[in-house]
Design a protein around this motif. Sequence first.
Motif, PDB file in Angstrom:
ATOM      1  N   TYR A  55       0.851  -1.181   0.000  1.00 43.97           N
ATOM      2  CA  TYR A  55       0.000   0.000   0.000  1.00 43.97           C
ATOM      3  C   TYR A  55       0.888   1.232   0.000  1.00 43.97           C
ATOM      4  CZ  TYR A  55       0.761   0.649   5.105  1.00 43.97           C
ATOM      5  OH  TYR A  55       1.297   0.853   6.353  1.00 43.97           O
ATOM      6  N   VAL A  56       0.279   2.379  -0.299  1.00 46.04           N
ATOM      7  CA  VAL A  56       0.997   3.650  -0.256  1.00 46.04           C
ATOM      8  C   VAL A  56       0.235   4.628   0.616  1.00 46.04           C
ATOM      9  CG1 VAL A  56       2.019   3.358  -2.552  1.00 46.04           C
ATOM     10  CG2 VAL A  56      -0.118   4.647  -2.305  1.00 46.04           C
ATOM     11  N   ARG A  57       0.994   5.511   1.261  1.00 44.36           N
ATOM     12  CA  ARG A  57       0.421   6.691   1.891  1.00 44.36           C
ATOM     13  C   ARG A  57       0.591   7.827   0.900  1.00 44.36           C
ATOM     14  NH1 ARG A  57       4.145   8.923   5.913  1.00 44.36           N
ATOM     15  NH2 ARG A  57       4.778  10.141   4.102  1.00 44.36           N
ATOM     16  N   LEU A  58      -0.519   8.324   0.375  1.00 42.79           N
ATOM     17  CA  LEU A  58      -0.478   9.362  -0.656  1.00 42.79           C
ATOM     18  C   LEU A  58      -0.831  10.690   0.003  1.00 42.79           C
ATOM     19  CD1 LEU A  58      -1.758   8.893  -4.250  1.00 42.79           C
ATOM     20  CD2 LEU A  58      -2.044  11.084  -3.092  1.00 42.79           C
ATOM     21  N   ARG A  59       0.050  11.670  -0.161  1.00 43.73           N
ATOM     22  CA  ARG A  59      -0.104  12.933   0.572  1.00 43.73           C
ATOM     23  C   ARG A  59       0.070  14.134  -0.357  1.00 43.73           C
ATOM     24  NH1 ARG A  59       2.973  12.778   5.920  1.00 43.73           N
ATOM     25  NH2 ARG A  59       1.000  11.849   6.579  1.00 43.73           N
ATOM     26  N   PHE A  60      -0.884  15.056  -0.270  1.00 44.30           N
ATOM     27  CA  PHE A  60      -0.818  16.339  -0.967  1.00 44.30           C
ATOM     28  C   PHE A  60      -0.420  17.423   0.032  1.00 44.30           C
ATOM     29  CE2 PHE A  60      -4.085  13.793  -3.046  1.00 44.30           C
ATOM     30  CZ  PHE A  60      -3.783  13.901  -4.389  1.00 44.30           C
ATOM     31  N   PHE A  61       0.294  18.439  -0.468  1.00 44.59           N
ATOM     32  CA  PHE A  61       0.710  19.577   0.353  1.00 44.59           C
ATOM     33  C   PHE A  61       0.117  20.848  -0.242  1.00 44.59           C
ATOM     34  CE2 PHE A  61       3.764  16.261   0.997  1.00 44.59           C
ATOM     35  CZ  PHE A  61       4.145  16.358   2.330  1.00 44.59           C
ATOM     36  N   LYS A 109      12.551   0.191   1.296  1.00 43.02           N
ATOM     37  CA  LYS A 109      12.597   0.437   2.741  1.00 43.02           C
ATOM     38  C   LYS A 109      11.202   0.914   3.151  1.00 43.02           C
ATOM     39  CE  LYS A 109      15.902   3.434   2.525  1.00 43.02           C
ATOM     40  NZ  LYS A 109      16.896   4.485   2.927  1.00 43.02           N
ATOM     41  N   PRO A 110      10.574   0.253   4.128  1.00 40.27           N
ATOM     42  CA  PRO A 110       9.225   0.674   4.532  1.00 40.27           C
ATOM     43  C   PRO A 110       9.172   2.161   4.872  1.00 40.27           C
ATOM     44  CG  PRO A 110       9.804  -1.400   5.582  1.00 40.27           C
ATOM     45  CD  PRO A 110      11.058  -0.896   4.923  1.00 40.27           C
ATOM     46  N   GLY A 111       8.224   2.859   4.279  1.00 39.50           N
ATOM     47  CA  GLY A 111       8.058   4.282   4.545  1.00 39.50           C
ATOM     48  C   GLY A 111       8.858   5.192   3.653  1.00 39.50           C
ATOM     49  N   ASP A 112       9.690   4.612   2.767  1.00 39.07           N
ATOM     50  CA  ASP A 112      10.452   5.440   1.840  1.00 39.07           C
ATOM     51  C   ASP A 112       9.474   6.180   0.929  1.00 39.07           C
ATOM     52  OD1 ASP A 112      12.990   6.250   1.414  1.00 39.07           O
ATOM     53  OD2 ASP A 112      13.591   4.584   0.141  1.00 39.07           O
ATOM     54  N   SER A 113       9.755   7.444   0.627  1.00 40.67           N
ATOM     55  CA  SER A 113       8.804   8.255  -0.121  1.00 40.67           C
ATOM     56  C   SER A 113       9.402   8.797  -1.415  1.00 40.67           C
ATOM     57  CB  SER A 113       8.282   9.409   0.738  1.00 40.67           C
ATOM     58  OG  SER A 113       9.330  10.280   1.106  1.00 40.67           O
ATOM     59  N   PHE A 114       8.526   8.938  -2.393  1.00 41.47           N
ATOM     60  CA  PHE A 114       8.853   9.472  -3.707  1.00 41.47           C
ATOM     61  C   PHE A 114       7.784  10.502  -4.060  1.00 41.47           C
ATOM     62  CE2 PHE A 114      10.250   5.151  -3.284  1.00 41.47           C
ATOM     63  CZ  PHE A 114      11.509   5.112  -3.850  1.00 41.47           C
ATOM     64  N   VAL A 115       8.173  11.541  -4.761  1.00 45.74           N
ATOM     65  CA  VAL A 115       7.232  12.587  -5.168  1.00 45.74           C
ATOM     66  C   VAL A 115       7.067  12.545  -6.678  1.00 45.74           C
ATOM     67  CG1 VAL A 115       6.860  15.086  -5.330  1.00 45.74           C
ATOM     68  CG2 VAL A 115       7.733  14.076  -3.206  1.00 45.74           C
ATOM     69  N   PHE A 116       5.802  12.593  -7.127  1.00 47.41           N
ATOM     70  CA  PHE A 116       5.521  12.695  -8.563  1.00 47.41           C
ATOM     71  C   PHE A 116       4.778  13.992  -8.821  1.00 47.41           C
ATOM     72  CE2 PHE A 116       2.928  12.068 -12.381  1.00 47.41           C
ATOM     73  CZ  PHE A 116       3.943  11.766 -13.287  1.00 47.41           C
ATOM     74  N   THR A 133       5.873   4.207   0.484  1.00 48.61           N
ATOM     75  CA  THR A 133       5.598   2.813   0.147  1.00 48.61           C
ATOM     76  C   THR A 133       5.755   1.897   1.353  1.00 48.61           C
ATOM     77  OG1 THR A 133       7.901   2.610  -0.619  1.00 48.61           O
ATOM     78  CG2 THR A 133       6.227   3.116  -2.270  1.00 48.61           C
ATOM     79  N   TYR A 134       4.832   0.924   1.459  1.00 44.38           N
ATOM     80  CA  TYR A 134       4.783   0.002   2.600  1.00 44.38           C
ATOM     81  C   TYR A 134       4.294  -1.377   2.148  1.00 44.38           C
ATOM     82  CZ  TYR A 134       4.607   4.363   5.369  1.00 44.38           C
ATOM     83  OH  TYR A 134       4.849   5.607   5.916  1.00 44.38           O
ATOM     84  N   THR A 135       4.503  -2.365   3.025  1.00 43.65           N
ATOM     85  CA  THR A 135       3.838  -3.664   2.898  1.00 43.65           C
ATOM     86  C   THR A 135       2.899  -3.847   4.082  1.00 43.65           C
ATOM     87  OG1 THR A 135       5.626  -4.802   4.097  1.00 43.65           O
ATOM     88  CG2 THR A 135       5.784  -4.738   1.676  1.00 43.65           C
ATOM     89  N   TYR A 136       1.874  -4.690   3.886  1.00 43.10           N
ATOM     90  CA  TYR A 136       0.988  -5.023   5.002  1.00 43.10           C
ATOM     91  C   TYR A 136       1.108  -6.510   5.328  1.00 43.10           C
ATOM     92  CZ  TYR A 136      -2.642  -6.180   1.391  1.00 43.10           C
ATOM     93  OH  TYR A 136      -3.349  -6.687   0.327  1.00 43.10           O
ATOM     94  N   PRO A 137       0.577  -6.970   6.486  1.00 50.32           N
ATOM     95  CA  PRO A 137       0.827  -8.324   6.979  1.00 50.32           C
ATOM     96  C   PRO A 137       0.558  -9.420   5.953  1.00 50.32           C
ATOM     97  CG  PRO A 137      -0.241  -7.049   8.687  1.00 50.32           C
ATOM     98  CD  PRO A 137      -0.217  -6.181   7.456  1.00 50.32           C
ATOM     99  N   GLY A 138       1.447 -10.426   5.964  1.00 50.57           N
ATOM    100  CA  GLY A 138       1.332 -11.554   5.059  1.00 50.57           C
ATOM    101  C   GLY A 138       2.119 -11.398   3.783  1.00 50.57           C
ATOM    102  N   SER A 139       2.754 -10.232   3.593  1.00 53.79           N
ATOM    103  CA  SER A 139       3.484  -9.984   2.355  1.00 53.79           C
ATOM    104  C   SER A 139       4.815 -10.730   2.312  1.00 53.79           C
ATOM    105  CB  SER A 139       3.766  -8.488   2.201  1.00 53.79           C
ATOM    106  OG  SER A 139       4.502  -8.225   1.016  1.00 53.79           O
TER     107      SER A 139
END
Length: 350
Positions: A166-172, A327-334, A183-189
């Motif tokens: 899953y992703v945490r998508l954030r606008f500023f 890396k869990p929580g690593d972020s990229f901007v588009f 970017t993240y993974t959730y349980p069972g991945s």
Amino acid sequence: MKKLLILLFLFVTGLLYGQGTSRSWQQLMAPDTLGTWVQPVQGKPAMPVWGHTNGIRIGLDPLPGPRGLIRIYTPYLDYAFPEVMNFIAFEPIPKGEETRGFSELEMSSIHPGKRGKHFWSADHATAFLPLDGAYPARGIVEQIDGDETLTVYIFAESFDNGANVYVRLRFFASRPYEFELATYTYPGSQDLDYFITTATMGNKARLRTLFFRDGRESSLELWPDYNDIHFTPHAHFSQKRMLRNKNGRVYFIAAPDEIDYRKTSYTAATHQHWKYRGKRATQYWIKKNPSEQLSGLLNGRFTYWASKEAIPGGVAIENFELKEPFKPGDSFVFGITPLSPEAFIEHIKQ
């Protein structure tokens, strides 16, 4: 016991979906557009759209477009909703493997017979059980370091390779033409080597020119003799070549080589979807604190996806992405800015 658990999961999933999967997107409630943000209405079947009232926005299925993709809307380029400027796909690679998962192309295990993984939205990072796309999350508005933000979490159903992501998508509020993907993974991945979020539709705006510290490169030079109906091989670019700002952030930048889209001549059989008539824009990825392993990747096409119709002007960039070990929580901007690439680069330098 295992069979009972599977049956229970399918039953609960069916209850969560209800009738949402068969509802036309035109029947959904339009989003709220007051103030800074565009957000889905709550308590009713609603369009899954989030973003800036006067800037970039994103959406999910069942809005027009393939499943397994985040839609990107750019109304500030005179390109009205629901026309899509680009998409974001999820492409995870498990540890020790080379083959990617493909959110757009893999068959759904939740909706049998449908291509494309199911995406759903949430206001928190623990919504691991698939939710009905007809009742999207509102998104969380809060202040972060003095900047108002809108945050929504986008989950994907399990990939064929065992990745759960899953992703945490954030606008500023201060940055109306871009958004952040953490970017993240959730349980069972399965453990991942990479979780690539790729912009999949550079051909819409016919991106061709890349901008680096040491000059420019064109898709016409990268693949000068390519005229097949498939994708070109990937081209790779080191982060050492990418432009940087004074804070060390790297920028991977692509732009069209056309001046006026209104003068474009298409083949007679080109689908209307590909006939972009909006304003010119510069598309880019940003990585804060890049590792030495970061690279930029892209491929191209001579014909439009799923057709034999030649792209006006020759081979253009299609998939456009950054690749770095997961890396869990690593972020990229588009982002997609209305600035010319030259003006955007000056902005970076300042």
